[in-house]
Motif scaffolding. Structure first.
Motif, PDB file in Angstrom:
ATOM      1  N   PRO A   1      43.227 -70.568 -22.988  1.00 31.73           N
ATOM      2  CA  PRO A   1      43.433 -70.624 -21.529  1.00 31.73           C
ATOM      3  C   PRO A   1      44.039 -71.961 -21.073  1.00 31.73           C
ATOM      4  O   PRO A   1      44.814 -71.993 -20.106  1.00 31.73           O
ATOM      5  CB  PRO A   1      42.032 -70.433 -20.947  1.00 31.73           C
ATOM      6  N   LEU A   2      43.710 -73.036 -21.754  1.00 27.42           N
ATOM      7  CA  LEU A   2      44.283 -74.332 -21.392  1.00 27.42           C
ATOM      8  C   LEU A   2      45.767 -74.374 -21.756  1.00 27.42           C
ATOM      9  O   LEU A   2      46.594 -74.855 -20.982  1.00 27.42           O
ATOM     10  CB  LEU A   2      43.545 -75.472 -22.105  1.00 27.42           C
TER      11      LEU A   2
ATOM     12  N   VAL B   1      46.772 -79.444 -17.084  1.00 33.02           N
ATOM     13  CA  VAL B   1      45.788 -78.711 -17.882  1.00 33.02           C
ATOM     14  C   VAL B   1      46.364 -78.408 -19.267  1.00 33.02           C
ATOM     15  O   VAL B   1      45.673 -78.566 -20.281  1.00 33.02           O
ATOM     16  CB  VAL B   1      45.344 -77.417 -17.160  1.00 33.02           C
ATOM     17  N   VAL B   2      47.624 -78.003 -19.314  1.00 30.46           N
ATOM     18  CA  VAL B   2      48.267 -77.736 -20.615  1.00 30.46           C
ATOM     19  C   VAL B   2      48.298 -79.023 -21.442  1.00 30.46           C
ATOM     20  O   VAL B   2      48.033 -79.001 -22.646  1.00 30.46           O
ATOM     21  CB  VAL B   2      49.689 -77.162 -20.440  1.00 30.46           C
TER      22      VAL B   2
ATOM     23  N   LEU C   1      39.910 -76.322 -16.526  1.00 32.79           N
ATOM     24  CA  LEU C   1      40.780 -75.405 -15.777  1.00 32.79           C
ATOM     25  C   LEU C   1      40.657 -75.595 -14.272  1.00 32.79           C
ATOM     26  O   LEU C   1      41.627 -75.418 -13.534  1.00 32.79           O
ATOM     27  CB  LEU C   1      40.461 -73.949 -16.140  1.00 32.79           C
ATOM     28  N   HIS C   2      39.473 -75.952 -13.831  1.00 34.14           N
ATOM     29  CA  HIS C   2      39.229 -76.108 -12.388  1.00 34.14           C
ATOM     30  C   HIS C   2      39.387 -77.552 -11.919  1.00 34.14           C
ATOM     31  O   HIS C   2      39.018 -77.882 -10.797  1.00 34.14           O
ATOM     32  CB  HIS C   2      37.852 -75.546 -12.028  1.00 34.14           C
TER      33      HIS C   2
ATOM     34  N   GLY D   1      44.858 -79.578 -22.897  1.00 34.44           N
ATOM     35  CA  GLY D   1      44.628 -78.645 -24.006  1.00 34.44           C
ATOM     36  C   GLY D   1      45.411 -79.035 -25.253  1.00 34.44           C
ATOM     37  O   GLY D   1      44.905 -78.957 -26.372  1.00 34.44           O
TER      38      GLY D   1
ATOM     39  N   GLU E   1      36.311 -74.234 -18.767  1.00 35.37           N
ATOM     40  CA  GLU E   1      36.289 -73.858 -17.342  1.00 35.37           C
ATOM     41  C   GLU E   1      36.356 -75.098 -16.450  1.00 35.37           C
ATOM     42  O   GLU E   1      37.065 -75.099 -15.439  1.00 35.37           O
ATOM     43  CB  GLU E   1      35.039 -73.032 -17.026  1.00 35.37           C
TER      44      GLU E   1
ATOM     45  N   SER F   1      47.908 -72.296 -19.288  1.00 33.24           N
ATOM     46  CA  SER F   1      47.731 -72.565 -17.863  1.00 33.24           C
ATOM     47  C   SER F   1      49.087 -72.786 -17.179  1.00 33.24           C
ATOM     48  O   SER F   1      50.051 -73.237 -17.807  1.00 33.24           O
ATOM     49  CB  SER F   1      46.857 -73.810 -17.683  1.00 33.24           C
ATOM     50  N   GLN F   2      49.131 -72.505 -15.896  1.00 28.45           N
ATOM     51  CA  GLN F   2      50.327 -72.796 -15.098  1.00 28.45           C
ATOM     52  C   GLN F   2      50.348 -74.251 -14.638  1.00 28.45           C
ATOM     53  O   GLN F   2      51.352 -74.735 -14.130  1.00 28.45           O
ATOM     54  CB  GLN F   2      50.377 -71.860 -13.884  1.00 28.45           C
ATOM     55  N   ASP F   3      49.238 -74.948 -14.840  1.00 30.07           N
ATOM     56  CA  ASP F   3      49.103 -76.342 -14.434  1.00 30.07           C
ATOM     57  C   ASP F   3      49.470 -77.243 -15.614  1.00 30.07           C
ATOM     58  O   ASP F   3      48.772 -77.262 -16.630  1.00 30.07           O
ATOM     59  CB  ASP F   3      47.659 -76.593 -13.979  1.00 30.07           C
ATOM     60  N   ASP F   4      50.566 -77.972 -15.496  1.00 29.78           N
ATOM     61  CA  ASP F   4      51.030 -78.824 -16.598  1.00 29.78           C
ATOM     62  C   ASP F   4      49.976 -79.826 -17.053  1.00 29.78           C
ATOM     63  O   ASP F   4      49.864 -80.118 -18.246  1.00 29.78           O
ATOM     64  CB  ASP F   4      52.296 -79.595 -16.198  1.00 29.78           C
TER      65      ASP F   4
END
Length: 184
Positions: free
Chosen positions: A39-40, A48-49, A12-13, A52, A9, A43-46
């Motif tokens: 979830p990582l 964050v991906v 993600l944030h 992960g 979390e 994610s739509q956030d590169d």
């Protein structure tokens, strides 16, 4: 909420200075299910991906249950994601790696070539003359795979690696020179 879920979390944030990702690796090595990474990875956030994927790359065989998801990330538009995905996937799905020797990003190509060069292969199945010939191929893909083969064969026959180190293609030459100076 488990510690691993809290760490996910935070990532993600965007509330991570790198310590949450490192702590997450520790939690996963301690037996927490790698499914917590999903979830990582989706994610739509590169960024964050990429985090992960890096975490998965640090887990070795423990990341295998996420194999399909990690293989998909080999085609991600973000170079960092592809870079980390190579290491994450190489241990349990090496057949997915060769296509990345043609990646548009040189760092991803290098990572893919290095991962392939580290994979075991029976030296008797490798023809030194064919490897040396392939180093001069007009096809970059063939030259790159030949350089990988030269590195793999080097402990048994250093000739192809010497030829790669003298190649006219600077990428091949640098890869061979780097391999020749790496221990093991």
């Amino acid at each position: 909420m488990t510690m691993a879920v809290e760490l996910v979390e935070r990532i993600l944030h965007g509330d991570d200075d790198g310590r949450a990702a490192n702590h997450l690796v520790t939690e996963l090595r301690g037996g927490v299910s790698v499914q917590v990474l999903r979830p990582l990875l989706f994610s739509q956030d590169d960024a964050v991906v990429a985090i992960g994927t890096w975490v998965a790359s640090e887990l070795g065989d423990l990341a295998a249950p996420l194999g399909a998801e990690l293989e998909d990330l080999l085609r991600h538009p973000n170079r960092e994601v592809r870079f980390f995905a190579v290491e994450a996937v190489a241990r349990f799905s090496p057949a997915a790696i060769p296509v990345l020797v043609d990646d548009p990003d040189p760092a991803v190509r290098w990572k893919a070539m290095t991962a392939l060069a580290a994979m075991p292969q029976e030296p008797s199945s490798m023809d030194p003359a064919a490897i040396i010939a392939a180093l001069a191929s007009p096809a970059a893909h063939t030259r790159r795979l030949a350089a990988v083969a030269a590195v793999r064969l080097a402990p048994h026959d250093p000739g192809p690696l010497r030829a790669a180190a003298e190649a006219t293609d600077p990428e091949i030459r640098e890869f061979a020179e780097g391999a020749a100076t790496r221990p093991g």
